[in-house]
Design an enzyme around this catalytic site. Structure first.
Site, PDB file in Angstrom:
ATOM      1  CG  HIS A 189      -5.635   7.968   3.980  1.00 40.69           C
ATOM      2  ND1 HIS A 189      -4.381   8.283   3.499  1.00 40.69           N
ATOM      3  CD2 HIS A 189      -5.523   6.725   4.511  1.00 40.69           C
ATOM      4  CE1 HIS A 189      -3.558   7.277   3.725  1.00 40.69           C
ATOM      5  NE2 HIS A 189      -4.221   6.328   4.337  1.00 40.69           N
ATOM      6  NE  ARG A 227      -3.521   1.894   3.106  1.00 44.82           N
ATOM      7  CZ  ARG A 227      -4.670   2.387   2.640  1.00 44.82           C
ATOM      8  NH1 ARG A 227      -5.220   1.858   1.564  1.00 44.82           N
ATOM      9  NH2 ARG A 227      -5.259   3.396   3.246  1.00 44.82           N
ATOM     10  CE1 TYR A 240       2.374   5.805   2.055  1.00 45.82           C
ATOM     11  CE2 TYR A 240       0.352   7.015   2.478  1.00 45.82           C
ATOM     12  CZ  TYR A 240       1.090   5.861   2.562  1.00 45.82           C
ATOM     13  OH  TYR A 240       0.548   4.757   3.161  1.00 45.82           O
TER      14      TYR A 240
END
Length: 293
Positions: free
Chosen positions: A265, A242, A274
């Site tokens: 999310h 993921r 990220y």
């Protein structure tokens, strides 16, 4: 004490509508708490702040900060429930602060490592083809492992390269799947799954050798074995696929909001971790390509 925990879990299910995975996690945390209380010769759930503090100190010494944070969340909700039900007169959890989570950069797999992983399952065998389909699906969609094991046949729309996914809080979202990953899932459905389910008719897409729905633990164990067999020394879990999915998207210019939607999310701050990984990539590219880098 067992009865109060059972009543609480029932309350979470019926009145709060919390996801089954959350219910199971809270039940495990409260069972751990009850076992510790038993070791301390406690026969009721304490209202003494000091006892709670001692338990959490013990947890801090043996568990990761994220696990302790979840434990505190479970205890906080449980004690509110006990107070509401009249099982206690005061709530010691009001004095407990939730520790701030240490933000760490998740591990990712490089393109070469992904290729090595994908090539490892023996796709001439039913379980190997199943595992290849799972890994291709996870890397192509960024699904949580809980979403993969919960995926039903009626949620597959492979002709349109789409999946209907039930995420945290039972929220549904549409997730695109690459043609390559869709092809592997189709191969599994046509060649492997009929041999695994035998005479059963499970709704789950991915099943074990006995035709029952696959569990998160089995995917975790299998992935670990494949990773070890190809010589990758990173600490890889299903969530690593993921992480790798999200990082590749951002490295190739995807908008953060789009990645947030794909990952499911609810808060974009969860997705923003990220950006640190993609920034590392940008710096590396700069130093490699700029004449004065």
């Amino acid at each position: 004490m067992h009865g109060l925990i059972a009543d609480f879990i029932h309350y979470l299910d019926v009145e709060r509508g919390l996801a089954r995975t959350t219910q199971v996690s809270y039940q495990q945390d409260l069972t751990t708490f009850m076992a510790w209380l038993s070791d301390q010769k406690q026969t009721t759930f304490p209202e003494d702040f000091g006892v709670i503090q001692a338990f959490l100190k013990h947890q801090n010494d043996t568990k990761a900060p994220a696990s302790v944070s979840r434990m505190i969340s479970a205890l906080r909700k449980f004690y509110r429930f006990l107070l509401r039900e009249g099982a206690i007169k005061s709530d010691p959890m009001t004095k407990i602060d939730t520790p701030k989570k240490a933000q760490h950069l998740p591990a990712t797999l490089s393109g070469t490592e992904i290729d090595a992983l994908m090539a490892k399952p023996d796709t001439t065998k039913p379980l190997g083809l199943r595992d290849r389909a799972i890994f291709e699906l996870m890397y192509a969609t960024g699904l949580r492992v809980s979403e993969v094991v919960g995926l039903r046949l009626d949620q597959l729309h492979l002709a349109m390269n789409l999946l209907q996914v039930t995420g945290k809080g039972d929220k549904e979202r549409l997730v695109p799947i690459s043609p390559q990953a869709a092809d592997w899932v189709n191969r599994y459905l046509q060649e492997s799954r009929p041999r695994l389910i035998k005479h059963q008719q499970p709704k789950a897409v991915f099943v074990n050798f006995h035709g029952h729905a696959l569990t998160r633990q089995v995917i975790w164990k299998n992935l670990k074995a494949y990773i070890a067999s190809v010589g990758i020394e990173k600490d890889v879990t299903p969530h690593t696929l993921r992480h790798s999915f999200a990082t590749r998207l951002l490295e190739n210019g995807a908008d953060l909001r789009v990645v947030q939607e794909l990952l499911g999310h609810s808060d974009i701050s969860t997705t923003q971790i990220y950006t640190h990984l993609s920034n590392q990539h940008l710096v590396a590219v700069y130093h490699k390509t700029h004449p004065r880098g």
